[in-house]
Design a protein around this motif. Structure first.
Motif, mmCIF file in Angstrom:
data_model
loop_
_atom_site.group_PDB
_atom_site.id
_atom_site.type_symbol
_atom_site.label_atom_id
_atom_site.label_comp_id
_atom_site.label_asym_id
_atom_site.label_seq_id
_atom_site.Cartn_x
_atom_site.Cartn_y
_atom_site.Cartn_z
ATOM 1 N N CYS A 43 -30.241 21.576 34.020
ATOM 2 C CA CYS A 43 -29.875 20.667 33.900
ATOM 3 C C CYS A 43 -30.695 19.042 33.795
ATOM 4 C CB CYS A 43 -30.266 20.176 35.526
ATOM 5 S SG CYS A 43 -28.957 22.187 36.736
ATOM 6 N N THR A 44 -31.978 19.289 33.549
ATOM 7 C CA THR A 44 -32.571 17.731 32.638
ATOM 8 C C THR A 44 -32.016 17.577 31.409
ATOM 9 O OG1 THR A 44 -34.162 19.711 32.996
ATOM 10 C CG2 THR A 44 -34.924 17.810 33.307
ATOM 11 N N HIS A 45 -32.213 18.902 30.887
ATOM 12 C CA HIS A 45 -31.353 19.033 29.033
ATOM 13 C C HIS A 45 -29.391 18.281 29.224
ATOM 14 C CE1 HIS A 45 -30.330 19.526 24.806
ATOM 15 N NE2 HIS A 45 -28.902 19.632 25.031
ATOM 16 N N ALA A 46 -28.960 18.267 29.910
ATOM 17 C CA ALA A 46 -27.739 17.651 29.957
ATOM 18 C C ALA A 46 -27.980 16.380 30.760
ATOM 19 C CB ALA A 46 -26.850 18.104 31.302
ATOM 20 N N ALA A 47 -29.184 16.318 31.757
ATOM 21 C CA ALA A 47 -29.366 14.194 32.422
ATOM 22 C C ALA A 47 -30.009 13.531 31.118
ATOM 23 C CB ALA A 47 -29.996 14.536 33.454
ATOM 24 N N LEU A 48 -30.563 14.476 30.412
ATOM 25 C CA LEU A 48 -31.817 13.372 29.394
ATOM 26 C C LEU A 48 -31.137 13.190 27.903
ATOM 27 C CD1 LEU A 48 -35.263 13.954 31.019
ATOM 28 C CD2 LEU A 48 -33.624 12.118 31.360
ATOM 29 N N ASN A 49 -29.959 14.584 27.804
ATOM 30 C CA ASN A 49 -29.215 14.733 26.823
ATOM 31 C C ASN A 49 -28.502 12.768 26.154
ATOM 32 O OD1 ASN A 49 -28.794 15.604 23.903
ATOM 33 N ND2 ASN A 49 -26.885 15.868 25.013
ATOM 34 N N LYS A 50 -27.552 11.920 26.449
ATOM 35 C CA LYS A 50 -27.278 10.874 26.182
ATOM 36 C C LYS A 50 -28.232 9.827 27.146
ATOM 37 C CE LYS A 50 -22.485 12.295 26.812
ATOM 38 N NZ LYS A 50 -21.509 12.629 26.701
ATOM 39 N N ALA A 51 -29.709 10.129 27.547
ATOM 40 C CA ALA A 51 -30.546 9.066 27.938
ATOM 41 C C ALA A 51 -30.842 8.218 26.975
ATOM 42 C CB ALA A 51 -31.588 9.827 28.497
ATOM 43 N N PRO A 52 -31.500 8.613 25.180
ATOM 44 C CA PRO A 52 -31.484 7.113 23.973
ATOM 45 C C PRO A 52 -30.030 6.439 24.016
ATOM 46 C CG PRO A 52 -32.446 9.470 23.528
ATOM 47 C CD PRO A 52 -31.398 9.781 24.926
ATOM 48 N N GLU A 53 -28.768 7.377 24.235
ATOM 49 C CA GLU A 53 -27.680 6.571 23.958
ATOM 50 C C GLU A 53 -27.922 5.818 25.308
ATOM 51 O OE1 GLU A 53 -23.205 6.900 23.350
ATOM 52 O OE2 GLU A 53 -24.170 8.556 23.213
ATOM 53 N N GLN A 59 -29.317 -1.550 26.380
ATOM 54 C CA GLN A 59 -30.305 -2.806 25.662
ATOM 55 C C GLN A 59 -29.418 -3.338 25.213
ATOM 56 O OE1 GLN A 59 -32.664 -0.254 23.343
ATOM 57 N NE2 GLN A 59 -34.959 -0.716 24.451
ATOM 58 N N GLN A 60 -28.101 -2.955 24.134
ATOM 59 C CA GLN A 60 -27.649 -4.487 23.981
ATOM 60 C C GLN A 60 -26.797 -4.903 24.859
ATOM 61 O OE1 GLN A 60 -28.234 -4.267 20.306
ATOM 62 N NE2 GLN A 60 -26.008 -4.209 20.456
ATOM 63 N N ASN A 61 -26.410 -4.429 26.120
ATOM 64 C CA ASN A 61 -25.972 -5.286 27.348
ATOM 65 C C ASN A 61 -26.516 -6.566 27.361
ATOM 66 O OD1 ASN A 61 -23.344 -3.967 27.383
ATOM 67 N ND2 ASN A 61 -24.105 -2.635 28.977
ATOM 68 N N ILE A 62 -27.678 -6.163 27.941
ATOM 69 C CA ILE A 62 -29.052 -7.017 28.336
ATOM 70 C C ILE A 62 -28.811 -8.259 26.897
ATOM 71 C CG2 ILE A 62 -31.552 -7.966 28.705
ATOM 72 C CD1 ILE A 62 -31.476 -4.709 29.845
ATOM 73 N N TYR A 63 -28.784 -7.831 26.198
ATOM 74 C CA TYR A 63 -28.893 -8.394 24.760
ATOM 75 C C TYR A 63 -27.809 -9.334 25.187
ATOM 76 C CZ TYR A 63 -28.329 -10.685 19.950
ATOM 77 O OH TYR A 63 -28.558 -12.092 19.328
ATOM 78 N N ASN A 64 -26.867 -9.089 25.322
ATOM 79 C CA ASN A 64 -25.917 -9.354 25.248
ATOM 80 C C ASN A 64 -25.482 -11.005 26.714
ATOM 81 O OD1 ASN A 64 -24.285 -8.639 22.588
ATOM 82 N ND2 ASN A 64 -22.751 -7.201 24.283
#
Length: 111
Positions: A43-53, A59-64
């Motif tokens: 479960c943790t792997h599934a939840a955190l797998n896409k965390a970096p993306e 970060q991109q949205n905040i910059y925009n």
């Protein structure tokens, strides 16, 4: 004497049987804990797998948003300057036309 040996062997056998039963219970508990930890890891792997993306996208949205906010701040400042100029123009207009209105009214009656 033989009875004593049989009793001691029986007692040792019972103790070892109890130890074997406790080891079996411990094995069952460890298997259960292992299964739970494997499920949690999945479960943790599934939840955190896409965390970096997701973090990168955030970060991109905040910059925009900051870029848009900066543009809007400049536009707000320009509107404020325009309003200030309009108010200044209005004050100058009122002073100029008040003087023009007051100038003909100041004529003396005796002339």
């Amino acid at each position: 004497m033989v009875i004593l040996v049989i009793l001691v062997n029986t007692l040792i056998s019972l103790i070892l049987l109890y130890v074997a039963w406790r080891v079996w219970q411990l094995k069952q508990q460890l298997a259960y804990i292992t299964d739970r930890l494997t499920a949690y890891e999945s479960c943790t792997h599934a939840a955190l797998n896409k965390a970096p993306e997701n973090i990168y996208l955030s970060q991109q949205n905040i910059y925009n948003l900051r870029q848009k906010n900066q543009v809007l701040q400049m536009q707000i400042q320009q509107v404020r300057q325009i309003i200030s100029l309009l108010l200044l123009g209005r004050q100058i207009w009122q002073r100029y036309f008040r003087r023009l209105e007051l100038t003909p009214g100041k004529r003396t009656v005796g002339k």
